[in-house]
Write a protein that holds these residues in place. Structure first.
Motif, short mmCIF file in Angstrom:
data_model
loop_
_atom_site.label_atom_id
_atom_site.label_comp_id
_atom_site.label_asym_id
_atom_site.label_seq_id
_atom_site.Cartn_x
_atom_site.Cartn_y
_atom_site.Cartn_z
N LEU A 255 0.84 -1.20 0.00
CA LEU A 255 0.00 0.00 0.00
C LEU A 255 0.87 1.25 0.00
CD1 LEU A 255 -2.61 -1.03 2.72
CD2 LEU A 255 -2.75 -1.39 0.25
N ALA A 256 0.38 2.30 -0.65
CA ALA A 256 1.12 3.57 -0.74
C ALA A 256 2.55 3.33 -1.23
CB ALA A 256 1.13 4.29 0.61
N ALA A 257 2.66 2.56 -2.29
CA ALA A 257 3.97 2.16 -2.80
C ALA A 257 4.68 3.32 -3.51
CB ALA A 257 3.83 0.98 -3.75
N ILE A 258 6.00 3.36 -3.36
CA ILE A 258 6.85 4.37 -4.00
C ILE A 258 7.99 3.66 -4.72
CG2 ILE A 258 8.19 6.48 -3.68
CD1 ILE A 258 6.91 6.79 -0.93
N THR A 259 8.33 4.15 -5.90
CA THR A 259 9.41 3.59 -6.70
C THR A 259 10.41 4.70 -7.01
OG1 THR A 259 7.96 1.95 -7.72
CG2 THR A 259 10.00 2.44 -8.87
N SER A 260 11.71 4.41 -6.85
CA SER A 260 12.72 5.44 -7.08
C SER A 260 14.01 4.81 -7.60
CB SER A 260 12.98 6.22 -5.79
OG SER A 260 13.75 7.37 -6.03
N MET A 261 15.04 5.64 -7.71
CA MET A 261 16.34 5.21 -8.23
C MET A 261 17.47 5.68 -7.32
SD MET A 261 19.27 6.54 -9.92
CE MET A 261 18.76 8.06 -10.70
N PHE A 262 18.36 4.75 -6.99
CA PHE A 262 19.62 5.09 -6.31
C PHE A 262 20.73 4.33 -7.03
CE2 PHE A 262 23.13 4.59 -3.45
CZ PHE A 262 23.21 5.81 -2.80
N PHE A 263 21.60 5.08 -7.68
CA PHE A 263 22.74 4.46 -8.40
C PHE A 263 23.98 4.47 -7.52
CE2 PHE A 263 25.61 4.84 -12.39
CZ PHE A 263 25.89 3.48 -12.32
N PHE A 264 24.40 5.66 -7.08
CA PHE A 264 25.51 5.72 -6.14
C PHE A 264 25.48 7.04 -5.40
CE2 PHE A 264 27.26 7.39 -10.14
CZ PHE A 264 27.90 8.55 -9.73
N GLY A 265 26.20 7.09 -4.30
CA GLY A 265 26.30 8.29 -3.47
C GLY A 265 27.51 8.17 -2.57
N PRO A 266 27.71 9.12 -1.65
CA PRO A 266 28.92 9.11 -0.81
C PRO A 266 29.01 7.90 0.13
CG PRO A 266 27.37 10.81 -0.09
CD PRO A 266 26.88 10.31 -1.40
N ASN A 267 27.91 7.21 0.36
CA ASN A 267 27.94 6.00 1.18
C ASN A 267 28.15 4.75 0.36
OD1 ASN A 267 25.23 6.53 0.18
ND2 ASN A 267 24.62 4.67 1.26
N ASP A 268 28.13 4.86 -0.97
CA ASP A 268 28.15 3.66 -1.81
C ASP A 268 28.68 4.01 -3.19
OD1 ASP A 268 27.74 1.30 -3.12
OD2 ASP A 268 25.59 1.17 -2.72
N ARG A 269 29.98 3.88 -3.36
CA ARG A 269 30.61 4.16 -4.65
C ARG A 269 31.43 2.98 -5.14
NH1 ARG A 269 30.76 9.24 -6.75
NH2 ARG A 269 32.63 8.65 -7.89
N LYS A 270 31.01 1.78 -4.78
CA LYS A 270 31.75 0.60 -5.21
C LYS A 270 31.76 0.50 -6.73
CE LYS A 270 30.38 -2.26 -1.21
NZ LYS A 270 29.21 -1.51 -0.73
N GLU A 271 32.93 0.33 -7.29
CA GLU A 271 33.11 0.11 -8.72
C GLU A 271 32.51 1.23 -9.57
OE1 GLU A 271 31.54 -3.72 -9.59
OE2 GLU A 271 32.80 -4.77 -8.14
N VAL A 272 32.47 2.45 -9.02
CA VAL A 272 31.92 3.59 -9.75
C VAL A 272 33.07 4.43 -10.30
CG1 VAL A 272 30.64 5.74 -9.55
CG2 VAL A 272 29.80 3.68 -8.42
N ASP A 273 33.04 4.68 -11.60
CA ASP A 273 34.00 5.56 -12.25
C ASP A 273 33.20 6.64 -12.95
OD1 ASP A 273 36.17 6.73 -13.38
OD2 ASP A 273 36.61 5.13 -14.81
N ASP A 274 32.90 7.72 -12.23
CA ASP A 274 31.97 8.73 -12.71
C ASP A 274 32.42 10.08 -12.18
OD1 ASP A 274 29.45 10.39 -12.96
OD2 ASP A 274 28.63 8.47 -13.64
#
Length: 502
Positions: A255-274
């Protein structure tokens, strides 16, 4: 076609067989009330589910993204254009991956009249238009209102794709989406996607600051009726009244479902070259639970599917927030992630026992919506029942009622040597300005892990405080963490909760 593209393409999903308009002329006005939609849902649930017919002319099948985007509605043909009303309605064409028909009705003076599909109201680009006389219906619609300037009608919300809808507040751009209903989300057996089949849009008065939209939803497991009262503004508010009629017992309802996107941020940059510091539509899940506790759960992009459950009774609110609001947090000139809305769910009435569920799905691209949250009732929804839920959605810059406690504004995680992680958490809030700094202490706990070097200090850059600590990494198992700021035995911050995964 992935979920992110499904939403980004700005078109929706319901339909019916192509029949010449002369053979199925739209009926004239008929009496309408909200009870009509509930009765339609009740009657639908009493019958076996009939999958929608999604036939389309060959010219509209298998369109690529760009060709589908070229199917554009002529704004000059918007519903109520030129009537000096506070809202206008524009429509989306069906095509490509948006094959299901949506029927849309205008409600005026207690009468509902179907809005006719007219291909001449669309431009088709390089795609051949449908044959003369074809009645394709619509893919969805969007509401426009003068939210930023008094003389310009901005797009403020879209109903489009299964039961998805999204909105913006003043000065914002589209980001996360809501859903009318989710079923079996995150279950191994596969998710069911209920769909809005029909909408009734009430014509507003000339001085109205809100508009009412009714909707009929259907799926294999349930039918449902909705009444949305939509008020655009500095925060855009949806008052949602829903009545669900399950065909079968539903064990895994969202109920009251929400959908979003999280690719990377300061807490999670594993294998990110951006070049960008962060890429996300939302950076955390906030919860005000029924026990009076305020939680903050930063999002992350895991290597494997992660499902977190926050048990509760009668939650006071929850939502996916975008707390990082400066351009410097993203450095993206095109996407404007700093202008993406937060979405807060405010339950109204007794929702009983259940849990706020959080799904985090691995993704290697920012085009995917990989985050989902919703309220799951503890008990299954009974077959042949009638269940009503009311809630308010706040699309805007933050939670509708500022917390009296300090909040976590940024969560950074990095390496401290080969086998230790350093956590750096920033907090802001007026609560921190009136506290004796000698009495502030950080409290951090972890399951099956050791916490070292807890440090609290002022952060002159944001006028708040910083809490940092170290955690040796001795195994590959996930670790559940909790942190907060305390003054003696009194909490002066919300509770930071996090699942660290290797």
């Amino acid at each position: 076609m992935n979920r992110r593209q499904l939403l980004g393409a700005s078109a929706a999903l319901p339909l019916m067989t192509i029949i010449p308009r002369s053979a199925r002329a739209a009926p004239g006005p008929v009496p309408f009330a909200a009870a009509v939609v509930r009765q339609m849902a009740r009657e639908a649930a009493a019958k076996a589910f009939k999958a929608p017919d999604n036939k389309l002319p060959d010219s509209l099948k298998d369109l690529d993204y760009d060709r589908y985007r070229a199917l554009r509605f002529n704004p000059e043909k918007a519903l109520w254009r030129g009537e000096k009303l506070p809202f206008e309605v524009q429509f989306f064409h069906r095509g490509s991956f948006y094959t299901n028909r949506v029927d849309i009705y205008e409600v005026a003076n207690g009468q509902a009249t179907q809005v006719p599909y007219q291909p001449e109201h669309f431009s088709f680009g390089a795609t051949p238009p449908p044959p003369a006389g074809a009645d394709l219906g619509f893919g969805g619609f969007r509401l426009h209102a003068p939210i930023n300037k008094p003389d310009y009608y901005d797009e403020v919300c879209v109903f489009l794709g299964a039961s998805y809808f999204r909105a913006v507040a003043k000065g914002q751009v589209y980001g996360l989406s809501a859903r009318g209903l989710s079923i079996n989300t995150g279950e191994a057996a596969g998710e069911e996607f209920p769909q809005f089949k029909s909408f009734w849009i009430e014509k507003p008065a000339s001085n109205a600051n809100s508009i009412v939209v009714h909707a009929l939803l259907d799926s294999e497991s349930a039918a449902a009726a909705y009444r949305f009262t939509i008020r655009p503004g500095d925060t855009t508010i949806f008052d949602v009244e829903m009545v669900i009629y399950p065909r079968v017992e539903i064990k895994n309802t969202g109920l009251a479902a929400i959908t979003s996107m999280f690719f990377f941020g300061p807490n999670d940059r594993k294998e990110v070259d951006d070049f960008r510091p962060a890429v996300h539509d939302s950076d955390g899940l906030a919860i005000f639970n029924g026990r009076g506790e305020q939680l903050w759960r930063p999002l992350h992009n895991p290597r494997d599917l992660q499902i977190s459950s926050f048990g509760d009774r009668n939650p006071r609110g929850f939502g996916l927030m975008q707390r990082q609001k400066d351009f410097s947090d993203y450095q993206d000139l095109e996407s404007s992630f700093e202008r993406r809305p937060s979405l807060w769910v405010e339950p109204i009435g007794d929702w009983g026992e259940g849990s706020v569920q959080l799904l985090e799905i691995p993704t290697k691209e920012e085009i995917h919506d990989n985050i989902g949250t919703f309220w799951r009732p503890k008990n299954p929804l009974p077959a042949k029942g009638e269940l009503a839920f009311t809630y308010r959605l706040h699309w805007g810059p933050d939670q509708p009622k500022p917390s009296a406690l300090a909040i976590f504004s940024r969560s950074g995680i990095g390496a401290r040597g080969d086998d230790t992680k350093l956590f750096v958490l920033d907090l802001i809030g007026d609560k921190l300005k009136s506290i004796d700094p000698t009495k502030i202490k950080g409290v951090v706990t972890a399951e099956k892990a050791e916490i070292r070097n807890i440090v609290t200090q002022r952060n002159p850059q944001n006028g708040g405080w910083r809490l940092s600590f170290e955690m040796p990494v001795k195994s590959k198992a996930p670790v559940e963490l909790r942190a907060s700021l305390m003054q003696d035995d009194q909490a002066i911050s919300e509770v930071w909760v996090y699942r660290w995964t290797p």
